[in-house]
Motif scaffolding. Structure first.
Motif, PDB file in Angstrom:
ATOM      1  N   ARG A   1      10.242  -8.965  -2.722  1.00  0.00           N
ATOM      2  CA  ARG A   1      11.646  -8.603  -2.461  1.00  0.00           C
ATOM      3  C   ARG A   1      12.263  -7.719  -3.544  1.00  0.00           C
ATOM      4  N   ASP A   2      11.783  -7.838  -4.770  1.00  0.00           N
ATOM      5  CA  ASP A   2      12.357  -7.008  -5.839  1.00  0.00           C
ATOM      6  C   ASP A   2      11.489  -5.785  -6.157  1.00  0.00           C
ATOM      7  N   PHE A   3      10.446  -5.539  -5.347  1.00  0.00           N
ATOM      8  CA  PHE A   3       9.571  -4.374  -5.467  1.00  0.00           C
ATOM      9  C   PHE A   3       8.794  -4.345  -6.782  1.00  0.00           C
ATOM     10  N   ALA A   4       8.672  -5.492  -7.438  1.00  0.00           N
ATOM     11  CA  ALA A   4       7.960  -5.536  -8.719  1.00  0.00           C
ATOM     12  C   ALA A   4       6.472  -5.239  -8.542  1.00  0.00           C
ATOM     13  N   ILE A   5       5.868  -5.803  -7.493  1.00  0.00           N
ATOM     14  CA  ILE A   5       4.439  -5.547  -7.251  1.00  0.00           C
ATOM     15  C   ILE A   5       4.254  -4.095  -6.813  1.00  0.00           C
ATOM     16  N   ALA A   6       5.127  -3.617  -5.933  1.00  0.00           N
ATOM     17  CA  ALA A   6       5.045  -2.219  -5.482  1.00  0.00           C
ATOM     18  C   ALA A   6       5.209  -1.263  -6.657  1.00  0.00           C
ATOM     19  N   ASP A   7       6.158  -1.536  -7.538  1.00  0.00           N
ATOM     20  CA  ASP A   7       6.359  -0.676  -8.704  1.00  0.00           C
ATOM     21  C   ASP A   7       5.145  -0.715  -9.623  1.00  0.00           C
ATOM     22  N   PHE A   8       4.590  -1.902  -9.843  1.00  0.00           N
ATOM     23  CA  PHE A   8       3.416  -2.056 -10.707  1.00  0.00           C
ATOM     24  C   PHE A   8       2.237  -1.260 -10.147  1.00  0.00           C
ATOM     25  N   ALA A   9       2.079  -1.282  -8.821  1.00  0.00           N
ATOM     26  CA  ALA A   9       0.972  -0.571  -8.182  1.00  0.00           C
ATOM     27  C   ALA A   9       1.281   0.904  -7.948  1.00  0.00           C
ATOM     28  N   GLY A  10       2.565   1.264  -7.970  1.00  0.00           N
ATOM     29  CA  GLY A  10       2.955   2.639  -7.679  1.00  0.00           C
ATOM     30  C   GLY A  10       2.990   2.939  -6.189  1.00  0.00           C
ATOM     31  N   ALA A  11       3.137   1.907  -5.362  1.00  0.00           N
ATOM     32  CA  ALA A  11       3.139   2.084  -3.907  1.00  0.00           C
ATOM     33  C   ALA A  11       4.484   2.608  -3.422  1.00  0.00           C
ATOM     34  N   ASP A  12       4.422   3.475  -2.419  1.00  0.00           N
ATOM     35  CA  ASP A  12       5.634   4.070  -1.859  1.00  0.00           C
ATOM     36  C   ASP A  12       5.778   3.875  -0.360  1.00  0.00           C
ATOM     37  N   VAL A  13       4.667   3.668   0.354  1.00  0.00           N
ATOM     38  CA  VAL A  13       4.706   3.607   1.809  1.00  0.00           C
ATOM     39  C   VAL A  13       3.883   2.431   2.327  1.00  0.00           C
ATOM     40  N   THR A  14       4.043   2.170   3.633  1.00  0.00           N
ATOM     41  CA  THR A  14       3.170   1.217   4.317  1.00  0.00           C
ATOM     42  C   THR A  14       2.493   1.955   5.466  1.00  0.00           C
ATOM     43  N   PRO A  15       1.201   1.800   5.655  1.00  0.00           N
ATOM     44  CA  PRO A  15       0.310   1.033   4.808  1.00  0.00           C
ATOM     45  C   PRO A  15      -0.172   1.866   3.621  1.00  0.00           C
ATOM     46  N   GLU A  16      -0.289   1.214   2.502  1.00  0.00           N
ATOM     47  CA  GLU A  16      -0.840   1.823   1.289  1.00  0.00           C
ATOM     48  C   GLU A  16      -1.608   0.743   0.561  1.00  0.00           C
TER      49      GLU A  16
ATOM     50  N   ILE B   1      -5.661   4.007   3.296  1.00  0.00           N
ATOM     51  CA  ILE B   1      -6.829   3.215   3.678  1.00  0.00           C
ATOM     52  C   ILE B   1      -7.945   4.166   4.075  1.00  0.00           C
ATOM     53  N   ASP B   2      -7.610   5.153   4.855  1.00  0.00           N
ATOM     54  CA  ASP B   2      -8.541   6.202   5.260  1.00  0.00           C
ATOM     55  C   ASP B   2      -7.724   7.423   5.679  1.00  0.00           C
ATOM     56  N   ASP B   3      -8.399   8.442   6.198  1.00  0.00           N
ATOM     57  CA  ASP B   3      -7.693   9.682   6.529  1.00  0.00           C
ATOM     58  C   ASP B   3      -7.374   9.817   8.013  1.00  0.00           C
TER      59      ASP B   3
ATOM     60  N   PHE C   1      -4.321  -4.975  -2.889  1.00  0.00           N
ATOM     61  CA  PHE C   1      -3.011  -5.141  -2.269  1.00  0.00           C
ATOM     62  C   PHE C   1      -2.903  -4.109  -1.156  1.00  0.00           C
ATOM     63  N   ILE C   2      -2.568  -4.562   0.037  1.00  0.00           N
ATOM     64  CA  ILE C   2      -2.267  -3.633   1.123  1.00  0.00           C
ATOM     65  C   ILE C   2      -0.809  -3.850   1.485  1.00  0.00           C
ATOM     66  N   PHE C   3      -0.011  -2.826   1.237  1.00  0.00           N
ATOM     67  CA  PHE C   3       1.422  -2.880   1.509  1.00  0.00           C
ATOM     68  C   PHE C   3       1.624  -2.600   2.994  1.00  0.00           C
TER      69      PHE C   3
ATOM     70  N   THR D   1      -4.991   8.860  -3.586  1.00  0.00           N
ATOM     71  CA  THR D   1      -4.847   9.678  -2.391  1.00  0.00           C
ATOM     72  C   THR D   1      -3.428   9.504  -1.871  1.00  0.00           C
ATOM     73  N   LYS D   2      -3.007  10.391  -1.006  1.00  0.00           N
ATOM     74  CA  LYS D   2      -1.657  10.301  -0.449  1.00  0.00           C
ATOM     75  C   LYS D   2      -1.694   9.469   0.823  1.00  0.00           C
ATOM     76  N   ALA D   3      -0.967   8.367   0.805  1.00  0.00           N
ATOM     77  CA  ALA D   3      -0.855   7.524   1.988  1.00  0.00           C
ATOM     78  C   ALA D   3       0.231   8.069   2.901  1.00  0.00           C
ATOM     79  N   ILE D   4      -0.011   7.990   4.193  1.00  0.00           N
ATOM     80  CA  ILE D   4       0.952   8.418   5.203  1.00  0.00           C
ATOM     81  C   ILE D   4       1.483   7.165   5.881  1.00  0.00           C
ATOM     82  N   GLY D   5       2.790   7.023   5.956  1.00  0.00           N
ATOM     83  CA  GLY D   5       3.332   5.852   6.611  1.00  0.00           C
ATOM     84  C   GLY D   5       4.837   5.781   6.474  1.00  0.00           C
ATOM     85  N   CYS D   6       5.348   4.569   6.549  1.00  0.00           N
ATOM     86  CA  CYS D   6       6.782   4.319   6.471  1.00  0.00           C
ATOM     87  C   CYS D   6       7.150   4.044   5.013  1.00  0.00           C
ATOM     88  N   TYR D   7       8.190   4.680   4.538  1.00  0.00           N
ATOM     89  CA  TYR D   7       8.595   4.496   3.144  1.00  0.00           C
ATOM     90  C   TYR D   7       9.074   3.075   2.899  1.00  0.00           C
TER      91      TYR D   7
END
Length: 192
Positions: free
Chosen positions: A109-124, A145-147, A46-48, A182-188
């Motif tokens: 829309r309900d952030f269920a996939i994001a919550d399941f994956a633990g994603a917080d930002v885009t891109p992650e 994705i990378d640094d 999954f790429i958010f 790893t810590k993703a950098i992006g838009c919350y």
């Protein structure tokens, strides 16, 4: 000893029945389960992403390359738009502009996939594998994705480490990767 927690989780996942997995909607506003659609894949990535995130949009060429590599190796790559106000027309326009049309896409829309994956930002990115056919998905990677990005508006001309690529190479080689975060950098993600 480093792999012990992953092996223990894999054993539990193999013995425990799969839990109900989160679903989203398609661009046609139909219920869509990436898990069901990708049931035969060796792994699911999954790429958010978000149409209005400049960092997410800058990763479009990298995402296209990753998607092509994944398709060649029985790995399903999904773009996930986690936004309770997600607009399918805006997503289609963004995908056309950044040449991402045709990639499997789910709106969360309900952030269920994001919550399941633990994603917080885009891109992650989040990578899941199934240790056994009927087991729950096992998270093997979550993060950047990378640094290339070191902070908002602080980036290198080219990445020096590509943890997502390394995880995919391990899977392609037929191995279960050690859990990496790893810590993703992006838009919350715009959680309410």
């Amino acid at each position: 000893m480093r792999n012990y927690p992953v092996l223990l989780f894999a054993l539990c996942a193999a013995l425990c029945p799969a839990a109900e997995l989160p679903i989203g909607t398609s661009l046609a506003n139909e219920p869509l389960s990436p898990w069901t659609e990708s049931a035969e894949a060796d792994a699911i990535v999954f790429i958010f992403v978000a149409p209005d995130c400049p960092i997410s949009n800058r990763y479009a060429p990298t995402i296209r390359r990753l998607a092509a590599d994944c398709a060649d190796h029985n790995i399903a790559l999904w773009l996930v738009y986690a936004d309770n106000l997600a607009d399918a027309a805006a997503i289609r326009t963004n995908q056309t502009e950044f040449k991402l049309s045709g990639l499997p896409t789910v709106i969360d829309r309900d952030f269920a996939i994001a919550d399941f994956a633990g994603a917080d930002v885009t891109p992650e990115a989040a990578v899941f594998m199934r240790p056994a056919p009927e087991s729950a998905p096992l998270l093997v990677y979550r993060g950047r994705i990378d640094d290339q990005y070191q902070g908002y508006n602080k980036y290198r001309p080219a990445p020096t480490a590509s943890e997502l690529r390394e995880t995919l190479d391990t899977i392609i080689a037929g191995h279960l990767p050690s859990l990496t975060r790893t810590k993703a950098i992006g838009c919350y993600l715009p959680r309410p």
